[in-house]
Design a protein around this motif. Structure first.
Motif, mmCIF file in Angstrom:
data_model
loop_
_atom_site.group_PDB
_atom_site.id
_atom_site.type_symbol
_atom_site.label_atom_id
_atom_site.label_comp_id
_atom_site.label_asym_id
_atom_site.label_seq_id
_atom_site.Cartn_x
_atom_site.Cartn_y
_atom_site.Cartn_z
ATOM 1 N N LEU A 106 116.732 -11.753 93.366
ATOM 2 C CA LEU A 106 116.503 -12.641 94.502
ATOM 3 C C LEU A 106 115.443 -12.097 95.452
ATOM 4 N N GLY A 107 115.322 -10.788 95.541
ATOM 5 C CA GLY A 107 114.341 -10.190 96.441
ATOM 6 C C GLY A 107 112.974 -9.988 95.829
ATOM 7 N N ARG A 108 112.803 -10.345 94.567
ATOM 8 C CA ARG A 108 111.522 -10.130 93.886
ATOM 9 C C ARG A 108 110.325 -10.703 94.661
ATOM 10 N N PRO A 109 110.398 -11.898 95.246
ATOM 11 C CA PRO A 109 109.231 -12.398 95.990
ATOM 12 C C PRO A 109 108.863 -11.538 97.206
ATOM 13 N N LEU A 110 109.809 -10.783 97.737
ATOM 14 C CA LEU A 110 109.525 -9.946 98.901
ATOM 15 C C LEU A 110 108.726 -8.703 98.551
ATOM 16 N N ARG A 111 108.622 -8.384 97.270
ATOM 17 C CA ARG A 111 107.814 -7.219 96.864
ATOM 18 C C ARG A 111 106.360 -7.393 97.239
ATOM 19 N N ALA A 112 105.877 -8.634 97.263
ATOM 20 C CA ALA A 112 104.491 -8.890 97.659
ATOM 21 C C ALA A 112 104.261 -8.496 99.119
ATOM 22 N N LEU A 113 105.305 -8.501 99.918
ATOM 23 C CA LEU A 113 105.213 -8.089 101.320
ATOM 24 C C LEU A 113 105.518 -6.606 101.499
ATOM 25 N N ARG A 114 105.607 -5.878 100.387
ATOM 26 C CA ARG A 114 105.875 -4.437 100.361
ATOM 27 C C ARG A 114 107.259 -4.100 100.939
ATOM 28 N N VAL A 115 108.207 -4.995 100.727
ATOM 29 C CA VAL A 115 109.590 -4.748 101.115
ATOM 30 C C VAL A 115 110.241 -3.924 100.006
ATOM 31 N N PRO A 116 110.978 -2.871 100.353
ATOM 32 C CA PRO A 116 111.592 -2.010 99.326
ATOM 33 C C PRO A 116 112.796 -2.674 98.659
ATOM 34 N N VAL A 117 112.537 -3.681 97.849
ATOM 35 C CA VAL A 117 113.596 -4.466 97.227
ATOM 36 C C VAL A 117 114.429 -3.613 96.266
ATOM 37 N N ASP A 118 113.785 -2.788 95.480
ATOM 38 C CA ASP A 118 114.529 -1.974 94.509
ATOM 39 C C ASP A 118 115.472 -0.998 95.209
ATOM 40 N N GLU A 119 115.001 -0.399 96.304
ATOM 41 C CA GLU A 119 115.865 0.511 97.051
ATOM 42 C C GLU A 119 117.046 -0.234 97.655
ATOM 43 N N TRP A 120 116.793 -1.456 98.163
ATOM 44 C CA TRP A 120 117.887 -2.274 98.695
ATOM 45 C C TRP A 120 118.897 -2.594 97.605
ATOM 46 N N ALA A 121 118.386 -2.952 96.433
ATOM 47 C CA ALA A 121 119.275 -3.309 95.328
ATOM 48 C C ALA A 121 120.151 -2.125 94.928
ATOM 49 N N VAL A 122 119.568 -0.936 94.878
ATOM 50 C CA VAL A 122 120.342 0.254 94.521
ATOM 51 C C VAL A 122 121.384 0.546 95.603
ATOM 52 N N ALA A 123 120.976 0.441 96.868
ATOM 53 C CA ALA A 123 121.915 0.706 97.962
ATOM 54 C C ALA A 123 123.065 -0.301 97.948
ATOM 55 N N VAL A 124 122.756 -1.570 97.753
ATOM 56 C CA VAL A 124 123.800 -2.600 97.709
ATOM 57 C C VAL A 124 124.717 -2.369 96.515
ATOM 58 N N ALA A 125 124.130 -2.037 95.365
ATOM 59 C CA ALA A 125 124.944 -1.796 94.173
ATOM 60 C C ALA A 125 125.891 -0.618 94.382
ATOM 61 N N LEU A 126 125.397 0.458 94.988
ATOM 62 C CA LEU A 126 126.263 1.613 95.236
ATOM 63 C C LEU A 126 127.364 1.287 96.237
ATOM 64 N N CYS A 127 127.020 0.540 97.279
ATOM 65 C CA CYS A 127 128.039 0.170 98.277
ATOM 66 C C CYS A 127 129.115 -0.717 97.665
ATOM 67 N N VAL A 128 128.691 -1.701 96.905
ATOM 68 C CA VAL A 128 129.650 -2.634 96.320
ATOM 69 C C VAL A 128 130.513 -1.937 95.277
ATOM 70 N N ARG A 129 129.906 -1.058 94.502
ATOM 71 C CA ARG A 129 130.675 -0.357 93.469
ATOM 72 C C ARG A 129 131.662 0.632 94.072
#
Length: 160
Positions: A107-130
């Motif tokens: 879902l955050g893939r389009p924000l990569r064009a704005l140099r938003v750290p989407v992958d880091e967010w995804a990892v952080a969210v995955a770790l929190c949820v897990r």
């Protein structure tokens, strides 16, 4: 957006969208939590305090002018807060824990064009949820340990 500048129209559209998604996901009405009595009492106190704050628009009853502005804003805040909690609950009910991280990345893939750290967010969210089930387990252990502790002696009786 809904959380920055909420309006009643946006809140109504979000509620309709949440109800439609819940219907499509076939979530039963019994899955909706029931609030205990103290929550309703707290909401009543919240409404009375908001009503006492006043503000435009005013209603005239029996010669008294009552401002409903703060009550309206407080009710809108409460509705939007409950809708955001419901949106999170819908994600929790319909998505496996292991799929939340990749979903955030997708879902955050389009924000990569704005140099938003989407992958880091995804990892952080995955770790929190897990780690949520681990946190719930630890809280249960702590609550059980607290129940097993001996009650302290009544010091007022020992001083007599």
């Amino acid at each position: 957006t809904v959380s920055e500048h909420p309006t009643w129209l946006v809140a109504a559209l979000l509620a309709a969208a949440l109800l439609a998604v819940a219907r499509l996901a076939r979530i039963p009405a019994s899955a909706v939590p029931r609030f205990p009595g103290w929550v309703w009492i707290g909401l009543l106190v919240f409404a009375v305090l908001s009503l006492a704050a006043g503000g435009k628009p005013y209603v005239h009853l029996a010669g008294a002018s009552i401002g409903l502005g703060a009550l309206q804003l407080s009710a809108l805040f409460l509705v939007v807060s409950l809708e955001l909690l419901a949106a999170g609950a819908l994600v929790a009910w319909t998505t496996a824990l292991g799929d939340v991280g990749p979903a955030v990345a997708t879902l955050g893939r389009p924000l990569r064009a704005l140099r938003v750290p989407v992958d880091e967010w995804a990892v952080a969210v995955a770790l929190c949820v897990r780690s949520l089930p681990l946190l719930v387990g630890e809280i249960r252990v702590l609550a059980a340990a607290r129940r097993l502790r001996p009650k302290p002696p009544n010091r007022s009786l020992t001083r007599l």
